[in-house]
Scaffold this active site. Structure first.
Site, PDB file in Angstrom:
ATOM      1  N   SER A   1       0.824  -1.201   0.000  1.00  0.00           N
ATOM      2  CA  SER A   1       0.000   0.000   0.000  1.00  0.00           C
ATOM      3  C   SER A   1       0.868   1.265   0.000  1.00  0.00           C
ATOM      4  O   SER A   1       1.780   1.401  -0.813  1.00  0.00           O
ATOM      5  CB  SER A   1      -0.959  -0.041   1.193  1.00  0.00           C
ATOM      6  OG  SER A   1      -2.034   0.836   1.011  1.00  0.00           O
TER       7      SER A   1
ATOM      8  N   ASP B   1      -8.261  -6.109  -5.764  1.00  0.00           N
ATOM      9  CA  ASP B   1      -8.046  -4.883  -4.992  1.00  0.00           C
ATOM     10  C   ASP B   1      -8.662  -3.715  -5.746  1.00  0.00           C
ATOM     11  O   ASP B   1      -8.592  -3.645  -6.980  1.00  0.00           O
ATOM     12  CB  ASP B   1      -6.555  -4.652  -4.790  1.00  0.00           C
ATOM     13  CG  ASP B   1      -6.264  -3.497  -3.842  1.00  0.00           C
ATOM     14  OD1 ASP B   1      -7.175  -3.084  -3.099  1.00  0.00           O
ATOM     15  OD2 ASP B   1      -5.116  -3.022  -3.839  1.00  0.00           O
TER      16      ASP B   1
ATOM     17  N   HIS C   1      -6.232  -6.563  -1.543  1.00  0.00           N
ATOM     18  CA  HIS C   1      -5.146  -5.670  -1.141  1.00  0.00           C
ATOM     19  C   HIS C   1      -4.082  -6.406  -0.328  1.00  0.00           C
ATOM     20  O   HIS C   1      -2.908  -6.066  -0.397  1.00  0.00           O
ATOM     21  CB  HIS C   1      -5.744  -4.522  -0.318  1.00  0.00           C
ATOM     22  CG  HIS C   1      -4.825  -3.361  -0.121  1.00  0.00           C
ATOM     23  ND1 HIS C   1      -4.372  -2.581  -1.148  1.00  0.00           N
ATOM     24  CD2 HIS C   1      -4.267  -2.847   1.013  1.00  0.00           C
ATOM     25  CE1 HIS C   1      -3.591  -1.615  -0.674  1.00  0.00           C
ATOM     26  NE2 HIS C   1      -3.500  -1.765   0.641  1.00  0.00           N
TER      27      HIS C   1
END
Length: 458
Positions: free
Chosen positions: A159, A372, A431
């Site tokens: 991220s 994601d 994610h």
């Protein structure tokens, strides 16, 4: 005599290092604080792998895991939720990345997790400042330990951690060239990384339209805000772009009936890792600063071994294990401030940094989960197209190689590699790739690091 004095000084430095760090009796774990700047303290936790394989032709690697947020804890999330030796119920994780490498978790930037600052003016305001602190930490850890210096370091990020990873890699290389840092950089791996915020927000509307999660009204509302975000980024007004980003998330939520940003096949809060990670750094005070929508999010933290939240778990069970956390420091107490302080950098792209690493011959790997949304693969494709790397066209013309894991024969992903650039498409993962595809993730990291414990390349 001069040589003797140098050896004595080196031994003194090593003894001082281990006096400031805590180790388990068998030496499999060590942890401690590094004062990266006066009154700015960064917490680290190193696991030495019990699966270590000695191979003269392949040095055993170390992985530095960088969490996102900014303000989410690698010591908590990456460690207990994703790749560490134990899960959040303190049970052994069969897919721990320790099977391929030693693992170093850091609560970065200062103020995250167990890291803290004594003065609120000391929070980092840019990715480069965060990289400088991390470089200081690496100097403290590696320069005083010859065993660590024998292992190539791979920076693996998730991220927003991807932005920290590429800025750290450039900072570390500069320190290595100057003789200030004694380590070998093995490479950088960007997992679902927030490298180009503009390309990600632009991908959300069209992707959700294709998935039937949006109608035309949702797409038009989303696209209008994206254009405003692009204008602010173009003018260099990144904090204004951050405010619009948060409003866009509200529009996405409204028109999609609460889609999960970490897995577009789910509704929000259905993924316990995702919901607890958001709660980690997006607290009401910080959220109100950006939009009224975000402050109304119903976030709940995942339960852990002691039946409470992750914060309770870290402040109770883990705190008692570590024994060195100052009495006035509680886990995550400054996470809001970490996010706030980086508001002007949050929407700033780091594509140029990736280009510099590729041009410098550093191994760069991208891996991205198929489902994601927040860092959608569609957005990754868009920013990769913007790379100025001399060999990009050659990379793009290659065919992908299918990836498998287990005995079912099902396709688990794809890979494409050319020279020092590698891309993994991970199917059926959101994610948090190591959580959704633990088998393939473990094989992938073995391939990325060239671990002597890895089977022949996938």
């Amino acid at each position: 005599m001069k040589s003797h004095n140098s050896i004595v000084l080196l031994l003194l430095c090593i003894s001082l290092f281990y006096a400031s760090a805590t180790r388990t009796p068998e030496g499999s774990e060590s942890w401690g604080y590094v004062e990266v700047r006066p009154k700015a303290h960064m917490f680290w936790w190193l696991y030495s792998s019990p699966y270590r394989v000695e191979d003269p032709s392949k040095p055993w690697p170390i992985i530095l895991w960088l969490q996102g947020g900014p303000g989410s804890s690698g010591v908590a999330i990456g460690n207990f939720e994703e790749i560490g030796p134990l899960d959040s119920d303190l049970k052994p994780r069969n897919s721990t990345w320790l099977k391929m490498a030693d693992l170093l978790f850091v609560d970065n930037p200062v103020g995250t997790g167990f890291s803290y600052v004594e003065d609120k003016t000391l929070f980092v305001k840019t990715d480069e400042e965060a990289a400088a602190d991390l470089t200081t930490l690496l100097i403290e850890l590696f320069n005083r330990n010859e065993n660590l210096q024998k292992s190539p370091l791979f920076i693996v990020a998730e991220s927003y951690g991807g932005k920290f990873a590429v800025t750290l890699a450039l900072s570390a290389l500069k320190a290595i060239e100057a003789g200030k840092l004694m380590l070998k950089l093995g490479g950088v791996a960007l997992g679902n990384s927030w490298i180009s915020p503009e390309d990600f927000v632009a991908s959300w509307g069209p992707l959700l339209m294709d998935l039937s999660r949006f109608d035309n009204d949702g797409l038009e509302s989303s696209n209008r805000l994206v254009e405003e975000i692009k204008k602010e980024i173009g003018k260099g007004k990144y904090e204004e772009a951050t405010i619009l980003w948060s409003i866009l998330e509200g529009v996405i939520t409204l028109h999609s009936n609460d889609v999960d940003f970490y897995n577009f096949l789910l509704d929000s809060s259905m993924d316990p890792v995702a919901s607890s990670s958001a709660a980690e750094f997006l607290q009401p005070k910080a959220l109100r600063r950006y939009s009224q929508y975000l402050s109304s999010l119903k976030l709940k933290e995942s339960s852990t071994a002691n039946g409470g939240s992750r914060k309770d778990f870290m402040n109770d069970v883990i705190r008692k294990k570590l024994k060195i956390i100052p009495q006035n420091v509680t886990f995550g107490m400054q996470s809001n401030s970490v996010f706030d302080a980086l508001a002007s950098d949050f929407m700033k792209p780091r594509i140029n940094e990736v280009d510099k690493l590729l041009a410098g011959g550093v191994n760069v790997t991208i891996y991205n989960g198929q489902v994601d949304l927040i860092c959608a693969t569609k957005g990754v494709h868009a920013w990769v197209e913007k790379l100025k790397w001399a060999h990009l066209k050659s990379f793009q013309t290659l065919e992908r190689t299918p990836l498998y894991c287990g005995d079912d024969g099902h396709t688990k992903g794809f890979r494409k590699s050319f020279r020092n650039f590698h891309f993994y498409w991970i199917l059926d993962a959101g994610h948090f790739v190591p959580v959704d595809q633990p088998c393939l993730s473990l094989k992938m990291v073995g391939d990325i690091t060239g671990s002597p414990a890895a089977s022949p390349s996938m």
